[in-house]
Design an enzyme around this catalytic site. Sequence first.
Site, PDB file in Angstrom:
ATOM      1  N   LYS A 119     134.557  33.227  25.770  1.00 25.98           N
ATOM      2  CA  LYS A 119     135.722  33.265  24.872  1.00 25.98           C
ATOM      3  C   LYS A 119     135.232  33.133  23.438  1.00 25.98           C
ATOM      4  O   LYS A 119     134.392  32.268  23.149  1.00 25.98           O
ATOM      5  CB  LYS A 119     136.692  32.126  25.207  1.00 25.98           C
ATOM      6  CG  LYS A 119     137.888  32.072  24.261  1.00 25.98           C
ATOM      7  CD  LYS A 119     138.992  31.171  24.760  1.00 25.98           C
ATOM      8  CE  LYS A 119     138.809  29.710  24.426  1.00 25.98           C
ATOM      9  NZ  LYS A 119     138.671  29.419  22.975  1.00 25.98           N
ATOM     10  N   GLU A 121     136.571  32.787  19.469  1.00 29.35           N
ATOM     11  CA  GLU A 121     137.668  32.589  18.526  1.00 29.35           C
ATOM     12  C   GLU A 121     137.554  33.615  17.401  1.00 29.35           C
ATOM     13  O   GLU A 121     136.461  33.850  16.872  1.00 29.35           O
ATOM     14  CB  GLU A 121     137.597  31.178  17.917  1.00 29.35           C
ATOM     15  CG  GLU A 121     137.971  30.090  18.895  1.00 29.35           C
ATOM     16  CD  GLU A 121     138.160  28.731  18.222  1.00 29.35           C
ATOM     17  OE1 GLU A 121     138.276  28.675  16.982  1.00 29.35           O
ATOM     18  OE2 GLU A 121     138.195  27.728  18.961  1.00 29.35           O
ATOM     19  N   GLU A 188     146.988  30.964  20.795  1.00 27.29           N
ATOM     20  CA  GLU A 188     147.258  29.522  20.625  1.00 27.29           C
ATOM     21  C   GLU A 188     148.235  29.295  19.475  1.00 27.29           C
ATOM     22  O   GLU A 188     148.054  29.844  18.370  1.00 27.29           O
ATOM     23  CB  GLU A 188     145.933  28.779  20.349  1.00 27.29           C
ATOM     24  CG  GLU A 188     146.136  27.284  20.147  1.00 27.29           C
ATOM     25  CD  GLU A 188     144.856  26.463  20.234  1.00 27.29           C
ATOM     26  OE1 GLU A 188     143.792  27.029  20.557  1.00 27.29           O
ATOM     27  OE2 GLU A 188     144.924  25.252  19.966  1.00 27.29           O
TER      28      GLU A 188
HETATM   29  O1  KIV Z   1     138.582  24.513  23.608  1.00 22.35           O
HETATM   30  C1  KIV Z   1     139.607  24.650  24.275  1.00 22.35           C
HETATM   31  O2  KIV Z   1     139.959  23.839  25.125  1.00 22.35           O
HETATM   32  C2  KIV Z   1     140.422  25.834  24.026  1.00 22.35           C
HETATM   33  C3  KIV Z   1     141.812  25.819  24.576  1.00 22.35           C
HETATM   34  C4  KIV Z   1     142.674  25.012  23.707  1.00 22.35           C
HETATM   35  C5  KIV Z   1     142.349  27.190  24.747  1.00 22.35           C
HETATM   36  O3  KIV Z   1     140.003  26.726  23.363  1.00 22.35           O
END
Ligand code: KIV
Length: 270
Positions: A119, A121, A188
């Site tokens: 993932k 950002e 988010e």
């Molecule tokens: O780091 C995390 O837990 C996240 C979630 C809030 C989606 O990115």
Amino acid sequence: MSAQNAAKRVTVPQLQARARDGEKLAMLTCYDASFAAISEEAGVDMLLIGDSLGMVIQGRESTLAVTLAETEYHVRCVAAGSRTALVIADMPFASFQESPAQAFGSCARVMAAGAQMVKLEGGAVMVETTRFLVERGIPVCAHIGLTPQSVHTLGGYRVQGRGDDAADRLVADARALEQAGAAIVLMEAMPAAVAKRVTEALSVPTIGIGAGPDVSGQVLVHYDMLDIYPGRKARFVRNFMAGAPSIRDAIAAYVRAVKDKTFPAPEHCF
Ligand code: KIV
């Protein structure tokens, strides 16, 4: 892990097909083997080794200090306890923003540690990196809206996408990330109406946290939904331990609430 066990793990195309068929997907953060095992048993589809570990495990004020080595360690722990869920590694701050080549090197390490997806950002700024990773065999979950690694440029943990221009930008970013190959788009803290627009604009699943009900699935930080984290709770968090006889039951209640669409309720939305 044997090839036989690996075959039981849910795949990205299977998750995408289930979302297309209208099933809501349940994602939960996870940082260790024991929680990985009980979360899967409770029906969680995706385990996210979130950089939230910086706050809930390490007790820091933000996620910014989490290192790639720490992420690798927690990915290894989760992968060791997991058999069926998709394991997603949240790439920590400064491990991927510099260049696509830097991102590939960092992502290769967490994939080797046991992740099946990373993932990242960031919106439009991550399009080139997303394409670079996907073309080289690394599935990507994009993360838009409130991106906690940018807390200092955002001026705090604020709801994003308010106003027409900001909402249009989120829709455009999500489209561009999907075109670049993102397999999932996580959103988010944004108005539910904006998340609905994004979901309708995409063919890949969307996962929301504080993004309302009109998305393909939900994610929460498990220390929040189990009411373990002592810090302030965001509006979008529901305490699933309330009334639950065990942690296992609380996680199962979360999965049921996501799947039957009773979570999030209006009081969890913006
Ligand atoms: O780091 C995390 O837990 C996240 C979630 C809030 C989606 O990115």
